[in-house]
Design a protein around this motif. Structure first.
Motif, PDB file in Angstrom:
ATOM      1  N   ARG A  92       0.844  -1.194   0.000  1.00  0.00           N
ATOM      2  CA  ARG A  92       0.000   0.000   0.000  1.00  0.00           C
ATOM      3  C   ARG A  92       0.872   1.234   0.000  1.00  0.00           C
ATOM      4  N   ALA A 150       1.129   5.262   0.336  1.00  0.00           N
ATOM      5  CA  ALA A 150       0.389   6.330   1.001  1.00  0.00           C
ATOM      6  C   ALA A 150       1.027   7.670   0.685  1.00  0.00           C
ATOM      7  N   TYR A 151       0.192   8.650   0.400  1.00  0.00           N
ATOM      8  CA  TYR A 151       0.665  10.028   0.228  1.00  0.00           C
ATOM      9  C   TYR A 151      -0.312  10.925   0.969  1.00  0.00           C
ATOM     10  N   SER A 152       0.073  12.167   1.149  1.00  0.00           N
ATOM     11  CA  SER A 152      -0.810  13.096   1.851  1.00  0.00           C
ATOM     12  C   SER A 152      -1.273  14.190   0.896  1.00  0.00           C
ATOM     13  N   PRO A 189      -4.120  11.768   4.719  1.00  0.00           N
ATOM     14  CA  PRO A 189      -3.443  10.694   3.990  1.00  0.00           C
ATOM     15  C   PRO A 189      -4.390   9.892   3.092  1.00  0.00           C
ATOM     16  N   VAL A 190      -3.825   9.362   2.024  1.00  0.00           N
ATOM     17  CA  VAL A 190      -4.537   8.483   1.095  1.00  0.00           C
ATOM     18  C   VAL A 190      -3.722   7.198   0.989  1.00  0.00           C
ATOM     19  N   VAL A 191      -4.406   6.052   1.044  1.00  0.00           N
ATOM     20  CA  VAL A 191      -3.724   4.754   1.049  1.00  0.00           C
ATOM     21  C   VAL A 191      -4.292   3.907  -0.088  1.00  0.00           C
ATOM     22  N   ALA A 204       6.936  13.307  -0.497  1.00  0.00           N
ATOM     23  CA  ALA A 204       6.987  12.355   0.616  1.00  0.00           C
ATOM     24  C   ALA A 204       5.921  11.280   0.397  1.00  0.00           C
ATOM     25  N   ALA A 205       6.279  10.055   0.657  1.00  0.00           N
ATOM     26  CA  ALA A 205       5.316   8.960   0.537  1.00  0.00           C
ATOM     27  C   ALA A 205       5.779   7.812   1.414  1.00  0.00           C
ATOM     28  N   SER A 206       4.867   6.889   1.652  1.00  0.00           N
ATOM     29  CA  SER A 206       5.204   5.714   2.440  1.00  0.00           C
ATOM     30  C   SER A 206       4.688   4.485   1.725  1.00  0.00           C
ATOM     31  N   GLN A 261       3.499   0.416   2.774  1.00  0.00           N
ATOM     32  CA  GLN A 261       3.235  -0.487   3.889  1.00  0.00           C
ATOM     33  C   GLN A 261       2.860  -1.861   3.363  1.00  0.00           C
ATOM     34  N   SER A 275       3.998  -6.250  10.185  1.00  0.00           N
ATOM     35  CA  SER A 275       3.776  -5.071   9.360  1.00  0.00           C
ATOM     36  C   SER A 275       5.099  -4.358   9.159  1.00  0.00           C
ATOM     37  N   LEU A 326       6.809  -0.799   7.439  1.00  0.00           N
ATOM     38  CA  LEU A 326       6.527   0.538   6.915  1.00  0.00           C
ATOM     39  C   LEU A 326       7.804   1.159   6.368  1.00  0.00           C
ATOM     40  N   ARG A 340       9.211   4.565   4.868  1.00  0.00           N
ATOM     41  CA  ARG A 340       8.938   5.996   4.697  1.00  0.00           C
ATOM     42  C   ARG A 340      10.031   6.579   3.813  1.00  0.00           C
TER      43      ARG A 340
END
Lengths: 138, 138
Positions: free
Chosen positions: B31, B33-35, B40-42, B72-74, B76, B89, B91, B93
């Protein structure tokens, strides 16, 4: 994109909000996301749906509790089937806040963390939007 | 917390970066994720690990592509075992950017989306931090 790849692609179906809510009710673990100055953070939690809100518990005095006390947050749940290369995903975007006692369901219906750590800070995510997709093979 | 609940709690183990990388290599779907200004959106994506970066493909001219072009993004990835109420889990970043041709692996090792939609915009997430936890039953 190669020809082989095109043959095996799944169709993307957008889900109605009612379908999203139904799917949200089928899982025990989802992922809460919040943003800090370095970007988004995504953390799995045990949750329940209750009166249209996503409820879960985190450790008090944790960074997670701080961020979710009052702020924008999202919640994501999905199901992935590697065998058929299909699945679905639901995203709840909204506002997280400390859940008051009166907002919690009866004890037996409360979210129960699998993990140790005194996760006694209840958080509710109130949805602004609930969207989802499903991959379907023709 | 009731006595019953305490008995069934799993221990939380922090994972070393090497363990996280190993686990990242075991899945097909993670997944990203960005903001955006609303939080945030996943979004689930098919991905591969390549030279320490997470690579995936999104639709060009999509909101996702816009947000992941430079920001910036993550990322997961997790595994949940409902039967034993354990899981892990990881993560990642970091910073997302359009992946250049020379950054991509050979064709057979590239990320292959399951979904239709001409997902031909390659994105690489360069990690700033890689952390993870595992739930362990005593």
């Amino acid at each position: 994109m190669s020809g082989d790849e095109a043959e095996t692609l799944a169709r993307v179906e957008e889900l109605e909000e009612a379908q999203c809510l139904e799917l949200l009710g089928t899982r025990n673990v989802g992922r809460v996301a919040y943003s800090d100055p370095e970007g988004p953070v995504v953390i799995p939690v045990n949750y329940v749906l209750h009166e249209g809100m996503v409820l879960f518990r985190v450790q008090p005095r944790s960074r997670l509790a701080d961020r979710l006390r009052d702020g924008a947050a999202s919640f994501q749940v999905d199901h992935v089937d590697d065998a058929t290369r299909t699945g679905w995903s639901v995203l709840v975007r909204g506002h997280a806040a400390h859940a008051e006692r009166w907002e919690m369901p009866p004890a037996e219906d409360r979210p129960t963390p699998w993990a140790e750590g005194g996760r006694n800070f209840p958080v509710r995510l109130s949805p602004h939007s609930i969207t989802g997709i499903r991959l379907v093979r023709p």
